[in-house]
Design a protein around this motif. Structure first.
Motif, PDB file in Angstrom:
ATOM      1  N   GLY A   3      -2.188   6.011  -6.305  1.00  0.00           N
ATOM      2  CA  GLY A   3      -2.434   5.920  -4.873  1.00  0.00           C
ATOM      3  C   GLY A   3      -3.002   7.208  -4.317  1.00  0.00           C
ATOM      4  N   PRO A   4      -3.128   7.286  -3.013  1.00  0.00           N
ATOM      5  CA  PRO A   4      -3.694   8.471  -2.357  1.00  0.00           C
ATOM      6  C   PRO A   4      -2.879   9.723  -2.656  1.00  0.00           C
ATOM      7  N   ARG A   5      -3.582  10.824  -2.835  1.00  0.00           N
ATOM      8  CA  ARG A   5      -2.916  12.117  -3.021  1.00  0.00           C
ATOM      9  C   ARG A   5      -2.535  12.661  -1.643  1.00  0.00           C
ATOM     10  N   VAL A   6      -1.311  13.162  -1.554  1.00  0.00           N
ATOM     11  CA  VAL A   6      -0.795  13.683  -0.287  1.00  0.00           C
ATOM     12  C   VAL A   6      -0.306  15.107  -0.513  1.00  0.00           C
ATOM     13  N   GLY A  27       3.847   4.788  -3.036  1.00  0.00           N
ATOM     14  CA  GLY A  27       2.643   4.523  -3.820  1.00  0.00           C
ATOM     15  C   GLY A  27       1.632   5.643  -3.835  1.00  0.00           C
ATOM     16  N   GLY A  28       1.982   6.785  -3.282  1.00  0.00           N
ATOM     17  CA  GLY A  28       1.076   7.925  -3.272  1.00  0.00           C
ATOM     18  C   GLY A  28       1.402   8.917  -4.369  1.00  0.00           C
ATOM     19  N   GLU A  29       0.582   9.930  -4.462  1.00  0.00           N
ATOM     20  CA  GLU A  29       0.776  11.004  -5.441  1.00  0.00           C
ATOM     21  C   GLU A  29       0.983  12.313  -4.685  1.00  0.00           C
ATOM     22  N   PRO A  30       2.198  12.869  -4.709  1.00  0.00           N
ATOM     23  CA  PRO A  30       2.457  14.110  -3.979  1.00  0.00           C
ATOM     24  C   PRO A  30       1.858  15.331  -4.682  1.00  0.00           C
ATOM     25  N   ARG A  48      -4.864  13.775   2.826  1.00  0.00           N
ATOM     26  CA  ARG A  48      -3.700  13.601   3.705  1.00  0.00           C
ATOM     27  C   ARG A  48      -2.737  14.755   3.484  1.00  0.00           C
ATOM     28  N   ALA A  49      -1.996  15.078   4.537  1.00  0.00           N
ATOM     29  CA  ALA A  49      -1.007  16.148   4.435  1.00  0.00           C
ATOM     30  C   ALA A  49       0.249  15.760   5.193  1.00  0.00           C
ATOM     31  N   LEU A  50       1.371  16.147   4.640  1.00  0.00           N
ATOM     32  CA  LEU A  50       2.673  15.959   5.269  1.00  0.00           C
ATOM     33  C   LEU A  50       3.256  17.362   5.428  1.00  0.00           C
TER      34      LEU A  50
END
Length: 116
Positions: A3-6, A27-30, A48-50
């Motif tokens: 999934g999307p990299r975050v 489902g993402g990749e941290p 994306r960023a958290l």
């Protein structure tokens, strides 16, 4: 398929782990970062960023602003009662600012909605 990299910017190890697990379950990749420089590196391969806003080692608002300037979508997390910081994070470009409790109780579902 991954999934999307975050990119996850969090100084606190427990919250860094918790946020990374929420991204994985959603489902993402941290991609973990502990400084603004590491966030910028992580954003070279993430859109994306958290961001944890309450760190001492970096300026959370500057991190949100920098991530947005690099084209990333940003979610932030902070204290539930810090309304001024929440408003500032939104003004800096965060899509949403969640309280720690929200991501503690409902992190994967919240992150999944954002990734979707």
């Amino acid at each position: 398929m991954t999934g999307p990299r975050v990119a996850i910017l969090a100084q606190d190890l427990i919250w860094a782990d918790r946020l990374a697990r929420a991204v994985e379950v959603a489902g993402g990749e941290p991609v973990r970062a502990r400084s603004l420089a590491e966030l910028e590196q992580a954003l070279a391969t993430s859109d994306r960023a958290l961001v944890d806003l309450t760190a001492i080692a970096y300026d959370g608002l500057a991190a949100v602003e920098r991530a947005r300037s690099l084209g990333a979508r940003v979610l932030a997390v902070g204290q539930h009662d810090d309304h001024a910081l929440r408003r500032q994070a939104l003004a800096a470009g965060a899509e949403r600012v969640y309280a720690y409790r929200k991501l503690f109780e409902d992190g994967p579902t919240t992150v999944r909605r954002w990734l979707g």
